[in-house]
Design a protein around this motif. Sequence first.
Motif, PDB file in Angstrom:
ATOM      1  N   GLU A 123      50.426  25.005  40.676  1.00 31.14           N
ATOM      2  CA  GLU A 123      51.035  23.770  40.188  1.00 31.14           C
ATOM      3  C   GLU A 123      52.319  24.055  39.421  1.00 31.14           C
ATOM      4  OE1 GLU A 123      52.398  20.531  38.108  1.00 31.14           O
ATOM      5  OE2 GLU A 123      51.555  22.216  37.001  1.00 31.14           O
ATOM      6  N   ASN A 124      52.280  24.977  38.482  1.00 31.38           N
ATOM      7  CA  ASN A 124      53.472  25.286  37.686  1.00 31.38           C
ATOM      8  C   ASN A 124      54.601  25.832  38.559  1.00 31.38           C
ATOM      9  OD1 ASN A 124      52.155  26.498  34.459  1.00 31.38           O
ATOM     10  ND2 ASN A 124      51.764  24.622  35.540  1.00 31.38           N
ATOM     11  N   ASN A 125      54.298  26.804  39.377  1.00 26.40           N
ATOM     12  CA  ASN A 125      55.344  27.494  40.130  1.00 26.40           C
ATOM     13  C   ASN A 125      55.926  26.684  41.284  1.00 26.40           C
ATOM     14  OD1 ASN A 125      55.733  30.155  38.849  1.00 26.40           O
ATOM     15  ND2 ASN A 125      53.522  30.255  39.147  1.00 26.40           N
ATOM     16  N   ILE A 126      55.108  25.900  41.954  1.00 27.83           N
ATOM     17  CA  ILE A 126      55.642  25.043  43.022  1.00 27.83           C
ATOM     18  C   ILE A 126      56.416  23.875  42.412  1.00 27.83           C
ATOM     19  CG2 ILE A 126      55.048  23.493  44.928  1.00 27.83           C
ATOM     20  CD1 ILE A 126      54.812  26.497  45.627  1.00 27.83           C
ATOM     21  N   SER A 127      55.878  23.274  41.371  1.00 28.01           N
ATOM     22  CA  SER A 127      56.552  22.120  40.744  1.00 28.01           C
ATOM     23  C   SER A 127      57.909  22.492  40.163  1.00 28.01           C
ATOM     24  CB  SER A 127      55.670  21.527  39.645  1.00 28.01           C
ATOM     25  OG  SER A 127      54.492  21.011  40.202  1.00 28.01           O
ATOM     26  N   LEU A 128      58.015  23.709  39.633  1.00 31.92           N
ATOM     27  CA  LEU A 128      59.274  24.151  39.034  1.00 31.92           C
ATOM     28  C   LEU A 128      60.153  24.939  40.006  1.00 31.92           C
ATOM     29  CD1 LEU A 128      57.861  25.313  35.584  1.00 31.92           C
ATOM     30  CD2 LEU A 128      59.103  23.189  36.088  1.00 31.92           C
ATOM     31  N   ALA A 129      59.689  25.100  41.235  1.00 29.07           N
ATOM     32  CA  ALA A 129      60.392  25.869  42.269  1.00 29.07           C
ATOM     33  C   ALA A 129      60.649  27.307  41.829  1.00 29.07           C
ATOM     34  CB  ALA A 129      61.691  25.163  42.676  1.00 29.07           C
ATOM     35  N   ASN A 130      59.698  27.873  41.090  1.00 28.99           N
ATOM     36  CA  ASN A 130      59.790  29.280  40.684  1.00 28.99           C
ATOM     37  C   ASN A 130      59.365  30.226  41.793  1.00 28.99           C
ATOM     38  OD1 ASN A 130      60.647  28.701  38.087  1.00 28.99           O
ATOM     39  ND2 ASN A 130      58.593  28.789  37.226  1.00 28.99           N
ATOM     40  N   MET A 131      58.484  29.753  42.660  1.00 33.15           N
ATOM     41  CA  MET A 131      57.955  30.573  43.741  1.00 33.15           C
ATOM     42  C   MET A 131      57.871  29.716  45.001  1.00 33.15           C
ATOM     43  SD  MET A 131      54.876  32.589  41.756  1.00 33.15           S
ATOM     44  CE  MET A 131      54.516  33.695  43.114  1.00 33.15           C
ATOM     45  N   ASP A 132      57.788  30.394  46.131  1.00 37.18           N
ATOM     46  CA  ASP A 132      57.632  29.698  47.404  1.00 37.18           C
ATOM     47  C   ASP A 132      56.161  29.573  47.759  1.00 37.18           C
ATOM     48  OD1 ASP A 132      60.382  29.426  47.902  1.00 37.18           O
ATOM     49  OD2 ASP A 132      60.486  31.448  48.757  1.00 37.18           O
ATOM     50  N   TRP A 133      55.827  28.550  48.493  1.00 37.49           N
ATOM     51  CA  TRP A 133      54.473  28.304  48.971  1.00 37.49           C
ATOM     52  C   TRP A 133      53.915  29.528  49.701  1.00 37.49           C
ATOM     53  CZ3 TRP A 133      50.715  24.876  48.326  1.00 37.49           C
ATOM     54  CH2 TRP A 133      49.736  24.735  49.307  1.00 37.49           C
ATOM     55  N   GLU A 134      54.755  30.165  50.497  1.00 40.51           N
ATOM     56  CA  GLU A 134      54.315  31.306  51.297  1.00 40.51           C
ATOM     57  C   GLU A 134      53.798  32.455  50.434  1.00 40.51           C
ATOM     58  OE1 GLU A 134      57.269  29.670  51.813  1.00 40.51           O
ATOM     59  OE2 GLU A 134      56.485  28.565  53.530  1.00 40.51           O
ATOM     60  N   GLU A 135      54.322  32.584  49.223  1.00 40.43           N
ATOM     61  CA  GLU A 135      53.839  33.642  48.329  1.00 40.43           C
ATOM     62  C   GLU A 135      52.375  33.422  47.967  1.00 40.43           C
ATOM     63  OE1 GLU A 135      56.884  35.121  45.334  1.00 40.43           O
ATOM     64  OE2 GLU A 135      57.760  33.195  45.954  1.00 40.43           O
ATOM     65  N   PHE A 136      51.977  32.184  47.805  1.00 43.94           N
ATOM     66  CA  PHE A 136      50.583  31.875  47.501  1.00 43.94           C
ATOM     67  C   PHE A 136      49.708  32.031  48.737  1.00 43.94           C
ATOM     68  CE2 PHE A 136      52.949  29.691  44.193  1.00 43.94           C
ATOM     69  CZ  PHE A 136      52.292  30.156  43.065  1.00 43.94           C
ATOM     70  N   VAL A 137      50.227  31.582  49.883  1.00 46.76           N
ATOM     71  CA  VAL A 137      49.494  31.723  51.134  1.00 46.76           C
ATOM     72  C   VAL A 137      49.255  33.209  51.420  1.00 46.76           C
ATOM     73  CG1 VAL A 137      49.626  31.385  53.641  1.00 46.76           C
ATOM     74  CG2 VAL A 137      50.317  29.547  52.079  1.00 46.76           C
ATOM     75  N   ASP A 138      50.288  34.025  51.249  1.00 45.56           N
ATOM     76  CA  ASP A 138      50.165  35.462  51.508  1.00 45.56           C
ATOM     77  C   ASP A 138      49.207  36.144  50.546  1.00 45.56           C
ATOM     78  OD1 ASP A 138      51.972  35.175  53.575  1.00 45.56           O
ATOM     79  OD2 ASP A 138      53.676  35.983  52.454  1.00 45.56           O
ATOM     80  N   ALA A 139      49.053  35.600  49.338  1.00 47.90           N
ATOM     81  CA  ALA A 139      48.167  36.195  48.337  1.00 47.90           C
ATOM     82  C   ALA A 139      46.726  35.693  48.441  1.00 47.90           C
ATOM     83  CB  ALA A 139      48.703  35.920  46.937  1.00 47.90           C
ATOM     84  N   ALA A 140      46.472  34.741  49.339  1.00 43.80           N
ATOM     85  CA  ALA A 140      45.110  34.220  49.508  1.00 43.80           C
ATOM     86  C   ALA A 140      44.209  35.284  50.114  1.00 43.80           C
ATOM     87  CB  ALA A 140      45.129  32.981  50.394  1.00 43.80           C
ATOM     88  N   ASP A 141      42.934  35.199  49.777  1.00 45.97           N
ATOM     89  CA  ASP A 141      41.947  36.106  50.347  1.00 45.97           C
ATOM     90  C   ASP A 141      41.754  35.803  51.832  1.00 45.97           C
ATOM     91  OD1 ASP A 141      41.620  37.255  47.869  1.00 45.97           O
ATOM     92  OD2 ASP A 141      39.742  36.234  47.419  1.00 45.97           O
ATOM     93  N   GLU A 142      40.996  36.657  52.504  1.00 48.06           N
ATOM     94  CA  GLU A 142      40.753  36.476  53.935  1.00 48.06           C
ATOM     95  C   GLU A 142      40.127  35.125  54.265  1.00 48.06           C
ATOM     96  OE1 GLU A 142      38.588  39.731  55.608  1.00 48.06           O
ATOM     97  OE2 GLU A 142      40.078  41.203  54.986  1.00 48.06           O
ATOM     98  N   ASP A 143      39.413  34.546  53.289  1.00 47.63           N
ATOM     99  CA  ASP A 143      38.780  33.244  53.532  1.00 47.63           C
ATOM    100  C   ASP A 143      39.736  32.082  53.288  1.00 47.63           C
ATOM    101  OD1 ASP A 143      38.923  33.376  50.771  1.00 47.63           O
ATOM    102  OD2 ASP A 143      36.796  32.975  50.434  1.00 47.63           O
ATOM    103  N   GLY A 144      41.017  32.382  53.001  1.00 45.16           N
ATOM    104  CA  GLY A 144      42.010  31.348  52.839  1.00 45.16           C
ATOM    105  C   GLY A 144      42.037  30.694  51.468  1.00 45.16           C
ATOM    106  N   VAL A 145      41.452  31.364  50.473  1.00 41.49           N
ATOM    107  CA  VAL A 145      41.411  30.826  49.111  1.00 41.49           C
ATOM    108  C   VAL A 145      42.278  31.675  48.201  1.00 41.49           C
ATOM    109  CG1 VAL A 145      39.932  30.251  47.141  1.00 41.49           C
ATOM    110  CG2 VAL A 145      39.080  29.927  49.462  1.00 41.49           C
ATOM    111  N   PHE A 146      43.177  31.020  47.460  1.00 43.00           N
ATOM    112  CA  PHE A 146      43.998  31.721  46.469  1.00 43.00           C
ATOM    113  C   PHE A 146      43.181  31.873  45.193  1.00 43.00           C
ATOM    114  CE2 PHE A 146      46.962  31.607  42.860  1.00 43.00           C
ATOM    115  CZ  PHE A 146      47.706  32.741  43.140  1.00 43.00           C
ATOM    116  N   ARG A 147      43.024  33.128  44.772  1.00 41.74           N
ATOM    117  CA  ARG A 147      42.244  33.442  43.569  1.00 41.74           C
ATOM    118  C   ARG A 147      43.101  34.134  42.503  1.00 41.74           C
ATOM    119  NH1 ARG A 147      38.549  33.715  47.781  1.00 41.74           N
ATOM    120  NH2 ARG A 147      36.625  32.546  47.351  1.00 41.74           N
ATOM    121  N   GLY A 148      44.407  34.095  42.696  1.00 45.84           N
ATOM    122  CA  GLY A 148      45.311  34.703  41.744  1.00 45.84           C
ATOM    123  C   GLY A 148      45.989  35.933  42.311  1.00 45.84           C
ATOM    124  N   PHE A 149      46.979  36.417  41.581  1.00 39.90           N
ATOM    125  CA  PHE A 149      47.730  37.589  42.019  1.00 39.90           C
ATOM    126  C   PHE A 149      47.124  38.850  41.439  1.00 39.90           C
ATOM    127  CE2 PHE A 149      50.929  34.197  42.389  1.00 39.90           C
ATOM    128  CZ  PHE A 149      51.309  34.391  43.683  1.00 39.90           C
TER     129      PHE A 149
END
Length: 149
Positions: A123-149
């Motif tokens: 929420e913070n990083n997408i809303s402020l355009a600090n990071m790209d969506w793809e960075e979160f997608v790439d950091a998601a686990d194999e099950d497609g869930v983002f659990r943090g960096f």
Amino acid sequence: MTSLPQTSSTLLIRTDFSDQAAWQALRTAVTAPNEDEFLADLHFVDDPAYGDLTPEQIVALAPEHDRLLILADKTALTAPDMPLLAVLRHREYDDGGEGEEEGADRPAHEELRVIAEELWSIENNISLANMDWEEFVDAADEDGVFRGF
């Protein structure tokens, strides 16, 4: 069905109304600051009129300026870690990603599960355009869930 409310905060829309205690637990989890005091800026939409709506239906009801929407669906309210559904909405004028031409065929939105404890990060990083969506997608686990960096 009426449109979703207009607010400067990110909308968190409840779409499952089967368990009030689970909803309260989820609200508590997403409003608790992390260890560095970061917190998601959320506006809760708790209205049975939005019950069982699909992400596509929610996107269609969202105000034009809302790029990120969060859904508290059945999975979020029943699975461990409360994996909410984050929805990134594309606009007609958004540039395509790397290697894409503007206006290239792509879905109207993208989805990613995020555990309640890490919602602040997306929420913070997408809303402020600090990071790209793809960075979160790439950091998601194999099950497609983002659990943090």
